[in-house]
Scaffold this active site. Sequence first.
Site, PDB file in Angstrom:
ATOM      1  N   SER A   1     -13.693 -10.145   3.464  1.00 36.14           N
ATOM      2  CA  SER A   1     -13.429  -9.747   2.089  1.00 36.14           C
ATOM      3  C   SER A   1     -14.723  -9.215   1.458  1.00 36.14           C
ATOM      4  O   SER A   1     -15.306  -8.263   1.952  1.00 36.14           O
ATOM      5  CB  SER A   1     -12.840 -10.925   1.305  1.00 36.14           C
ATOM      6  OG  SER A   1     -12.423 -10.538   0.030  1.00 36.14           O
TER       7      SER A   1
ATOM      8  N   ASP B   1      -2.176  -7.669   3.960  1.00 33.44           N
ATOM      9  CA  ASP B   1      -3.209  -8.049   2.988  1.00 33.44           C
ATOM     10  C   ASP B   1      -2.891  -7.386   1.658  1.00 33.44           C
ATOM     11  O   ASP B   1      -2.856  -6.157   1.562  1.00 33.44           O
ATOM     12  CB  ASP B   1      -4.570  -7.586   3.516  1.00 33.44           C
ATOM     13  CG  ASP B   1      -5.729  -7.988   2.622  1.00 33.44           C
ATOM     14  OD1 ASP B   1      -5.489  -8.558   1.539  1.00 33.44           O
ATOM     15  OD2 ASP B   1      -6.884  -7.719   3.008  1.00 33.44           O
TER      16      ASP B   1
ATOM     17  N   HIS C   1      -4.635 -11.763   3.640  1.00 40.16           N
ATOM     18  CA  HIS C   1      -6.067 -11.540   3.409  1.00 40.16           C
ATOM     19  C   HIS C   1      -6.944 -12.578   4.111  1.00 40.16           C
ATOM     20  O   HIS C   1      -7.967 -12.224   4.704  1.00 40.16           O
ATOM     21  CB  HIS C   1      -6.347 -11.550   1.906  1.00 40.16           C
ATOM     22  CG  HIS C   1      -7.734 -11.131   1.533  1.00 40.16           C
ATOM     23  ND1 HIS C   1      -8.249  -9.879   1.836  1.00 40.16           N
ATOM     24  CD2 HIS C   1      -8.735 -11.795   0.890  1.00 40.16           C
ATOM     25  CE1 HIS C   1      -9.482  -9.793   1.379  1.00 40.16           C
ATOM     26  NE2 HIS C   1      -9.809 -10.939   0.813  1.00 40.16           N
TER      27      HIS C   1
END
Length: 573
Positions: A225, A459, A497
Site C-alpha cells: 500500500s 482491491d 487490499h
Amino acid sequence: MKASLAAAPRAALLSLAALALLGGCSATPWQRGGVDAEAACSALMAPVPASAIGLPSGGAVIESATLLPGNALTLTNPLPFIPPPPEAVVQPATPPYCKVVGAIQPVDPKAPSIRFQVNLPSRWNGRSLQLGGGGFNGVLVTATGLPPSARIDQPSPLARGFVTVGTDSGHQDLRVEPLQAFALNDEALENFAHAAYKKVRDLSVELMKRRYGQGPERMYFMGSSEGGREGLAMAQRYPQDFDGIFARAPVINWVGLHTADVRLGLAQRGEGWLSPADVMLVHKAVLSACDALDWRVDGIVGNPQLCGAQFDPASLLCREGKTPACLNAAQVETLRTLHAPYEFSFPLANGVRSYPGWAWGGEGAGGTGPVGGYVSWQTGTAPAAHPVSSTSSRGWLYGSGAIQYFVLRDGTADLSNYKPEDHAQRVGEISRLMDATDPDLSAFRAHGGKLVISEHMADYAQSPYAGIAYYRSVVEKMGQDPVDEFMRLYTTPGADHVGTGAPVGVDMLDTLVTWVESGRAPLDLVQVSLDPVPPFPVLQSRPMCRWPATLRYRGHGEPQRASSYQCVRSAPR
C-alpha cells in the site's frame, strides 16, 4: 494428524514451530559473530551525526540500544471485526538481537522528528531489509514481523539474519488531530513523501558499520500500500540505495487515487449512495456474470479484465421504483464512476493525466459489515459527509483529508465543488512529491536492482490497474527486453487490499534474494493460504501469474491445488 495436533498443548506447538523456523536458517553461509553482543549493542548509544545521513537533517539521537534474547513464535489476537493481513496472524520467532530506537532530528525546529527502529541480529547474514508503512503512517514500524505476503510457516527476516529497519515516516499519529494534519509542515510533508525512508536507510547503514565493522552487502525494501509507494519512490529517486524491492498493492498514482476517492464520495451524497445491502446485490450480480470466466465457479472473479467487458451495471437498473432487488439510476451511475478512469485536464508528474477505474470482483468482501470490499473502502455505512466519522468509507476519510491538508492546506475546506484544475499548480507540486510514477528506471537497472510489483485484483483501496498502467509506462519508456531483466508484475484475482479473499502467501524475500544474488529471474510463482495454527498446513494454493497472464482452472483436478490451474497468456487489458 489433525486429531494429534488438536490434542497437543498450544504452547508446545508454538515452541516446536519456533524451533523449526529458527533451525531452518541456522546454516546460512553469511553469519558473523565473535564479539560481545551486549557490549557491541550498548556501544550504539552514541549520536549519529548529520554527515552520516545523505539528506539534510539535524543528526540522530539514539534513545535506547537493548540486547534482547530470542523469543518463540506467538499467535496474535487481532480484533475480530478487522481481519488482518495473513502475514500478521503471527508474531514470528526472533533470534537474539540489538533493538535500537531513536529519532532523526529535523532541520526545521517546528517539524516533527523521524522515529526509527533498527534491529541488529547477533548473527548477521550481511543483508538488511527495510519495511514500509501504511496509510498516512505516523506509527513506528518495528520491523520485527513478517514482510507483506510472507508465508507464516517461514522464518522472519530477522530470524534469517537480516538487519531489519522501520520508521514512522517523520511524524507521529497523535490521535487528537486528522491523519493528514502533519502535511501543513513542509519538512514533514517531504519526509512522508520520500525523504524519511532515505534518511533512515542511511542511518541504518551507519549503525551496521558500528555494530559489525562493515556496511551491508545487499539492501532490500518491502512494503504494501503506502509502503509499496515508498519502495517505488526509492527505486525512482534513490536508485543506488536498494538492490531488491517488493511493492505490493502500491499507491503509485497518489494524487489520482485521492482525487478519484473524493469524486466517488461526492457522487454518493444523494440518491447515488450504495448501502451495504445494495453492495451485496452488486456483488451477487457480478459473480453471476463473471465467476465462471476462469472456468470454475468458486466465488472469485478470476478474470476481472474480461468481466469489465462483459458486466454492465445497467442490468441492475430498476424498471419502476427502487426495490431491494435493483438500483436506481444514480446508484448505477455511482458504479460507472467507480469503474471509470478519472481524467485530469492537465498533466500530473511524469505526464500522467488519469487515474484508472477499479476492477470488478470482491465487491461484497466482508459482507454487510464495515470491513472489506466496497463498504470498507468506497461506500461506507452512510453517505460521505464532513466531518468524517465511523460511518465514512476509508476512501472518503483518506481522500478528503489528503485534498484538504496536502492541496488546500485547510482542514475545514468544503469539497462539494472541488475541482483539481482550480488548484492546478498546487496539485502539480503534490504530485511531484507524492506520485511514484517516473517510468525511467534505467539508473536502478544499471545498479543491478530488481523490482517486483504485485497487484490484488479485488482491491478497492486503490485500483490495481494503476500498477498495471505504471508497468506499461516503464515498458514503453525502456522496452520490453530491458524491463524483463529487472522488473516483474504479478496479479492475484480475488485478493483484497491486505491480502484476504484468495491465497497470497509467497516467500517474496527469498524470490528477491535469489534474483539479485544468483541471477535467477522469477517466472510464475505459487501462492498459498495456510491454517493459522502451527504447524501451518497448506489449505489452498494457486499460481501467482506474471502479467499479462490470467489464472484459469484446467477443468479437472483438486480445486485447492495450484497444479489444477494454469496461467494463460492473453492480450493485456
